[in-house]
Write a protein that holds these residues in place. Structure first.
Motif, short mmCIF file in Angstrom:
data_model
loop_
_atom_site.label_atom_id
_atom_site.label_comp_id
_atom_site.label_asym_id
_atom_site.label_seq_id
_atom_site.Cartn_x
_atom_site.Cartn_y
_atom_site.Cartn_z
N MET A 1 0.85 -1.17 0.00
CA MET A 1 0.00 0.00 0.00
C MET A 1 0.90 1.23 0.00
N TRP A 2 0.59 2.17 -0.88
CA TRP A 2 1.31 3.43 -0.92
C TRP A 2 0.29 4.55 -0.95
N ILE A 3 0.36 5.43 -0.03
CA ILE A 3 -0.57 6.56 0.02
C ILE A 3 0.26 7.81 0.30
N SER A 4 -0.04 8.86 -0.43
CA SER A 4 0.78 10.06 -0.29
C SER A 4 -0.07 11.30 -0.44
N GLY A 5 0.59 12.44 -0.36
CA GLY A 5 -0.06 13.70 -0.65
C GLY A 5 -1.24 14.02 0.26
N MET A 6 -2.24 14.65 -0.36
CA MET A 6 -3.39 15.16 0.39
C MET A 6 -4.16 14.03 1.08
N SER A 7 -4.32 12.89 0.42
CA SER A 7 -5.08 11.79 1.03
C SER A 7 -4.50 11.37 2.37
N LEU A 8 -3.20 11.25 2.43
CA LEU A 8 -2.56 10.84 3.68
C LEU A 8 -2.72 11.93 4.74
N ARG A 9 -2.59 13.17 4.34
CA ARG A 9 -2.76 14.27 5.28
C ARG A 9 -4.18 14.30 5.84
N ILE A 10 -5.17 14.04 5.00
CA ILE A 10 -6.57 14.00 5.46
C ILE A 10 -6.77 12.84 6.42
N LYS A 11 -6.21 11.68 6.10
CA LYS A 11 -6.32 10.52 6.99
C LYS A 11 -5.75 10.85 8.37
N TYR A 12 -4.56 11.43 8.39
CA TYR A 12 -3.93 11.78 9.67
C TYR A 12 -4.73 12.84 10.42
N LEU A 13 -5.31 13.79 9.70
CA LEU A 13 -6.13 14.81 10.35
C LEU A 13 -7.35 14.17 10.99
N LEU A 14 -8.04 13.28 10.27
CA LEU A 14 -9.21 12.60 10.84
C LEU A 14 -8.83 11.81 12.09
N GLU A 15 -7.71 11.11 12.03
CA GLU A 15 -7.26 10.35 13.20
C GLU A 15 -6.93 11.29 14.36
N HIS A 16 -6.25 12.39 14.06
CA HIS A 16 -5.91 13.39 15.08
C HIS A 16 -7.16 13.92 15.77
N LEU A 17 -8.23 14.13 14.99
CA LEU A 17 -9.47 14.66 15.53
C LEU A 17 -10.36 13.58 16.15
N GLY A 18 -9.94 12.33 16.08
CA GLY A 18 -10.73 11.24 16.64
C GLY A 18 -11.97 10.92 15.83
N ILE A 19 -11.89 11.10 14.52
CA ILE A 19 -13.02 10.84 13.63
C ILE A 19 -12.72 9.56 12.85
N PRO A 20 -13.33 8.43 13.25
CA PRO A 20 -13.02 7.16 12.58
C PRO A 20 -13.70 7.01 11.22
N GLN A 21 -14.78 7.76 11.01
CA GLN A 21 -15.54 7.64 9.75
C GLN A 21 -16.20 8.98 9.46
N THR A 22 -16.24 9.36 8.18
CA THR A 22 -16.74 10.68 7.83
C THR A 22 -17.47 10.66 6.50
N TYR A 23 -18.22 11.72 6.25
CA TYR A 23 -18.83 11.98 4.95
C TYR A 23 -17.97 13.01 4.25
N LEU A 24 -17.82 12.86 2.94
CA LEU A 24 -17.03 13.80 2.15
C LEU A 24 -17.85 14.35 1.00
N ALA A 25 -17.66 15.62 0.69
CA ALA A 25 -18.19 16.22 -0.53
C ALA A 25 -17.00 16.90 -1.19
#
Length: 152
Positions: A1-25
């Motif tokens: 698995m390789w994940i980079s850029g904005m996707s990885l930053r969003i994943k880390y932000l969600l984890e930092h905020l304690g959000i295990p699942q979210t809706y996206l637009a």
């Protein structure tokens, strides 16, 4: 698995905020394509808003949790039709009498239609996630500025 850029930053932000699942637009699916492919369980539902440069193969795991909001005319309609062939269960909704162009501001042009379509999709057609105890806050994490508010 390789994940980079904005996707990885969003994943880390969600984890930092304690959000295990979210809706996206999103209007720029490339910002979340790797997140959705590698961690589809983090995404309760996604709305592609008159998206250009759409690569549906990154979003196949989302199936019925995905919606493409297209304009009645132009490339977003073509993108939605192509995506329906690859993302099984993809919902397609339309903003009538509108053509989204790469420089269009759909939020300014058709705010009511946009909001109604997204809210109705998330409230009627995707599984709900438990309500969170929202504490209004804002900050920055990993070079992403965020603002949290509302209820849900």
């Amino acid at each position: 698995m390789w994940i980079s850029g904005m996707s990885l930053r969003i994943k880390y932000l969600l984890e930092h905020l304690g959000i295990p699942q979210t809706y996206l637009a999103v209007n720029k699916p490339e910002d979340v394509e790797e997140l959705c492919k590698e961690f589809p369980d983090m995404v309760a539902g996604i709305a592609f808003v008159a998206a250009f440069g759409f690569k549906p193969a990154f979003f196949t795991a989302l199936g019925e949790r995905a919606m493409f909001l297209q304009s009645e005319f132009g490339k977003t309609k073509d993108s939605a039709e192509a995506a329906k062939k690859i993302i099984k269960g993809l919902k397609v909704r339309e903003i009538p009498d509108y053509e989204a162009l790469p420089w269009s501001n759909i939020c300014a042009d058709r705010k009511s239609d946009l909001c109604n379509q997204i809210v109705s999709f998330f409230s009627e057609e995707v599984p709900s996630i438990p309500h969170a105890n929202i504490v209004p806050t804002k900050g920055e994490f990993n070079n992403i500025s965020y603002s949290i508010g509302g209820a849900g």
